[in-house]
Design a protein around this motif. Structure first.
Motif, PDB file in Angstrom:
ATOM      1  N   ASN A   1       0.816  -1.208   0.000  1.00 52.89           N
ATOM      2  CA  ASN A   1       0.000   0.000   0.000  1.00 52.89           C
ATOM      3  C   ASN A   1       0.852   1.262   0.000  1.00 52.89           C
ATOM      4  O   ASN A   1       0.505   2.259  -0.640  1.00 52.89           O
ATOM      5  N   ALA A   2       1.983   1.248   0.721  1.00 50.74           N
ATOM      6  CA  ALA A   2       2.874   2.408   0.734  1.00 50.74           C
ATOM      7  C   ALA A   2       3.429   2.684  -0.659  1.00 50.74           C
ATOM      8  O   ALA A   2       3.537   3.840  -1.081  1.00 50.74           O
ATOM      9  N   VAL A   3       3.774   1.627  -1.382  1.00 55.08           N
ATOM     10  CA  VAL A   3       4.269   1.780  -2.754  1.00 55.08           C
ATOM     11  C   VAL A   3       3.175   2.358  -3.643  1.00 55.08           C
ATOM     12  O   VAL A   3       3.422   3.271  -4.448  1.00 55.08           O
ATOM     13  N   GLU A   4       1.945   1.840  -3.510  1.00 55.36           N
ATOM     14  CA  GLU A   4       0.820   2.334  -4.312  1.00 55.36           C
ATOM     15  C   GLU A   4       0.578   3.824  -4.048  1.00 55.36           C
ATOM     16  O   GLU A   4       0.358   4.612  -4.979  1.00 55.36           O
ATOM     17  N   ILE A   5       0.605   4.197  -2.775  1.00 55.01           N
ATOM     18  CA  ILE A   5       0.358   5.598  -2.413  1.00 55.01           C
ATOM     19  C   ILE A   5       1.478   6.488  -2.950  1.00 55.01           C
ATOM     20  O   ILE A   5       1.222   7.553  -3.520  1.00 55.01           O
ATOM     21  N   ALA A   6       2.724   6.074  -2.767  1.00 56.07           N
ATOM     22  CA  ALA A   6       3.858   6.873  -3.233  1.00 56.07           C
ATOM     23  C   ALA A   6       3.829   7.045  -4.743  1.00 56.07           C
ATOM     24  O   ALA A   6       4.100   8.147  -5.256  1.00 56.07           O
ATOM     25  N   ASP A   7       3.516   5.975  -5.466  1.00 59.80           N
ATOM     26  CA  ASP A   7       3.444   6.073  -6.934  1.00 59.80           C
ATOM     27  C   ASP A   7       2.349   7.051  -7.361  1.00 59.80           C
ATOM     28  O   ASP A   7       2.561   7.883  -8.248  1.00 59.80           O
ATOM     29  N   ALA A   8       1.179   6.939  -6.731  1.00 59.26           N
ATOM     30  CA  ALA A   8       0.069   7.821  -7.092  1.00 59.26           C
ATOM     31  C   ALA A   8       0.378   9.277  -6.723  1.00 59.26           C
ATOM     32  O   ALA A   8       0.046  10.200  -7.471  1.00 59.26           O
TER      33      ALA A   8
END
Length: 371
Positions: free
Chosen positions: A177-184
């Motif tokens: 989820n942290a990766v998803e948030i950072a990418d977005a």
């Protein structure tokens, strides 16, 4: 401040009408007041020699602001019967609505009224995803939502092997989820050209997201604990934005101070004072222009020709350079024209309120591209 949006002002010759309009006072009679303001500004331009078509175009544009006023104000740049550029202001003009007719557009006030207004993305982060909000002096708006994996997201306290496996899945879910948030968040920053990213949430969740952002964004990140009612209060956002502006000005001054120090051959990578800056502008050496609007040199008169690199301290210098037509102009506006046409940046020193020997003499300075 990136000056590229000002290019249309220097693709056409002057003279120009520069009209700063205060729209910060909202009431039932706003439209009527702006109609009166429009007439007064038109008369002011006419007194200074503006043509009738340009006066009429400005009056009509100011009247239109009564129907869709900005929260603070707007500046209109007009010539030859049409408004060429009309950017919103981030704060009201200090002296109220005013108009000027001059060989160059009066753009220097924009550095304070529109330039130092960082756009912020406020990211409300938790273990399941994030909500993004775009905030600036013009208000706030929704900027999207990220929904991550929903299971499992909570740890247990058991030491059983199966439970330890479950906790490992929890860690994997958090990381995903942290990766998803950072990418977005990175994509949102690119799309909005935001200057500042404010992460709101628990300390660990903020740290996880920040650590997965591209390194180019790390110096744009600020962090805050949970806001009231799930939303970061306006005063907290404004405090963080003000800190960011102050740091940006200090960084600009640090670059100037470092460039000002002569090298082993006695050459400096900075210029200050009107004469040195005019010479640097003619040689296309401006990289970043530093301006303190109340500095003694900002309103000094220089002489300009039709092209951006045709400027001089004395009129006779332009004739020596082969320029037959010349007009007087303010030093700050003439140097900003050169900066725009050379692709240089500009920075107002007002937010840091610097003084003394640490700032350019006379309130005008520049970091140069080469010595």
């Amino acid at each position: 401040m990136d000056l590229a949006f000002l290019h249309p002002l220097y693709e056409q010759p002057g003279p120009w009408a520069s009209v700063y309009v205060d729209t910060s006072r909202h009431a039932e009679d706003t439209a009527h007041r702006l109609e009166l303001t429009a007439r007064a500004l038109g008369r002011e331009l006419a007194r200074h020699g503006a043509d009738e078509a340009t006066c009429r175009a400005v009056e009509e544009a100011v009247k239109e602001l009564g129907h869709v006023p900005g929260p603070h104000g707007r500046v209109l740049f007009a010539r030859n019967g049409s408004v060429v550029l009309d950017p919103l202001l981030a704060r009201p003009p200090q002296d109220g609505s005013r108009a000027q007719w001059a060989p160059l557009p009066r753009v220097a006030p924009l550095l304070d009224l529109a330039g130092e207004d960082p756009i912020a993305i406020v990211a409300y982060v938790d273990r399941r995803g994030a909500d993004f909000e775009l905030r600036s002096s013009l208000g706030g708006e929704d900027a999207g939502t990220v929904v991550g994996l929903e299971w499992p997201v909570h740890r247990t306290v058991s030491t059983d092997w199966a439970e330890r496996q479950f906790q490992l899945k929890v860690e994997n879910t958090w990381e995903h989820n942290a990766v998803e948030i950072a990418d977005a968040l990175s994509v949102c920053q690119e799309e909005t050209d935001a200057d500042l990213l404010i992460l709101v949430g628990d300390e660990r969740e903020r740290r996880e997201v920040r650590g997965r952002l591209p390194k180019r964004l790390h110096d744009r990140v600020a962090q805050a604990a949970h806001g009231t009612g799930g939303r970061l209060p306006d005063e907290d956002v404004e405090r963080i934005r003000a800190q960011h502006v102050h740091q940006r000005v200090e960084s600009g001054l640090d670059r100037f101070r470092a460039a000002r120090t002569p090298d082993d051959e006695g050459r400096s990578g900075a210029a200050e004072g009107v004469s040195a800056l005019v010479e640097a502008a003619r040689e296309h050496r401006l990289e970043e222009l530093l301006i303190r609007p109340d500095g003694a040199d900002a309103h000094r008169e220089v002489w300009i020709g039709e092209d951006a690199d045709q400027l001089a301290v004395r009129r006779t210098e332009l004739r020596t350079l082969g320029e037959g037509n010349s007009w007087p102009a303010r030093a700050d506006d003439a140097l900003l024209r050169s900066a725009v046409c050379q692709g240089a940046r500009a920075l107002s020193l007002v937010p840091a309120a610097p003084a003394g020997d640490d700032v350019p003499r006379g309130g005008l300075g520049a970091v140069l591209r080469w010595k």
